[in-house]
Scaffold this active site. Structure first.
Site, PDB file in Angstrom:
ATOM      1  CG  LEU A  47      33.484 -30.067  48.474  1.00  0.00           C
ATOM      2  CD1 LEU A  47      33.487 -31.605  48.669  1.00  0.00           C
ATOM      3  CD2 LEU A  47      34.670 -29.735  47.289  1.00  0.00           C
ATOM      4  CB  VAL A  63      39.105 -26.195  46.388  1.00  0.00           C
ATOM      5  CG1 VAL A  63      40.760 -26.039  46.605  1.00  0.00           C
ATOM      6  CG2 VAL A  63      38.838 -27.438  47.057  1.00  0.00           C
ATOM      7  N   GLY A  87      44.275 -32.003  44.769  1.00  0.00           N
ATOM      8  CA  GLY A  87      43.730 -33.048  45.600  1.00  0.00           C
ATOM      9  C   GLY A  87      42.978 -32.699  46.600  1.00  0.00           C
ATOM     10  N   GLY A  89      40.156 -31.089  47.110  1.00  0.00           N
ATOM     11  CA  GLY A  89      38.617 -31.365  46.837  1.00  0.00           C
ATOM     12  C   GLY A  89      38.360 -32.790  47.164  1.00  0.00           C
ATOM     13  CG  ASP A 128      21.202 -30.262  43.874  1.00  0.00           C
ATOM     14  OD1 ASP A 128      20.653 -30.985  43.053  1.00  0.00           O
ATOM     15  OD2 ASP A 128      20.418 -29.931  45.028  1.00  0.00           O
ATOM     16  CE1 TYR A 148      30.823 -33.419  45.216  1.00  0.00           C
ATOM     17  CE2 TYR A 148      29.947 -32.146  43.431  1.00  0.00           C
ATOM     18  CZ  TYR A 148      30.481 -32.398  44.612  1.00  0.00           C
ATOM     19  OH  TYR A 148      30.340 -31.165  45.591  1.00  0.00           O
TER      20      TYR A 148
END
Length: 173
Positions: free
Chosen positions: A105, A107, A115, A117, A143, A153
């Site tokens: 993931l 950006v 925002g 993400g 991970d 997260y």
């Protein structure tokens, strides 16, 4: 202002820079190959229209086009053993469980801390949940690349796994 769609060869992978070389390289060199082989699926955030891309260029983001990748994530299926889960929930599961792996993931640098993400993560969780309703998955595992990513997260309910503070799990049920 953005739309999320599956990565294709028409997206500008070379123009993406999130500041983490491993993520940039994976998007450029591996994401489409993994998709073609059924290993993972990559979703990308792109400007929703040419006009949006032009507005961002007018605002100073000179290199954005309608095909520019603003952010992305990749999902795949995986198995985890309960010893790798957070201890407080491991007792609920058999020895091995199917999960959805949020493998990447990211950006782009000039869009970070706005925002995007959070939007990408919400979409990933929604898609993982939809898939789990059809094929079974106990949760999402990720991970995190570093402590800051792990904190990101954790803000959204992911819990650190036993003895692995950067491996995180979010139960879906």
């Amino acid at each position: 202002m953005i739309k999320l769609e599956q990565l294709t060869g028409g997206h500008d992978r070379n123009g993406f820079d999130c500041g983490v070389a491993a993520l940039d390289t994976w998007l450029r060199q591996t994401a489409l190959q993994h998709q073609a082989k059924g290993i993972s699926r990559t979703m990308v955030a792109v400007p929703d229209t040419q006009r949006t891309a032009q507005e961002w260029r007018d605002a100073g983001l000179q290199d954005i086009t309608a095909d520019s990748i603003l952010g992305f994530y990749a999902l795949s299926s995986a198995l985890v053993v309960i010893e790798d889960l957070p201890q407080k929930i491991a007792h609920r599961y058999p020895r091995q469980i199917p999960v959805t792996r949020l493998g990447r993931l990211a950006v782009r640098l000039d869009m970070q801390s706005q925002g995007l993400g959070r939007i990408l993560l919400a979409d990933a969780v929604m898609r993982a949940r939809q898939a789990a309703l059809r094929v079974g998955s106990a949760g999402i595992v990720v991970d995190a690349k570093n402590a800051a990513a792990a904190r990101f997260y954790q803000r959204y309910g992911f819990a650190s796994c036993a003895g692995q503070p950067r491996k995180l799990f979010l139960a879906m049920w």
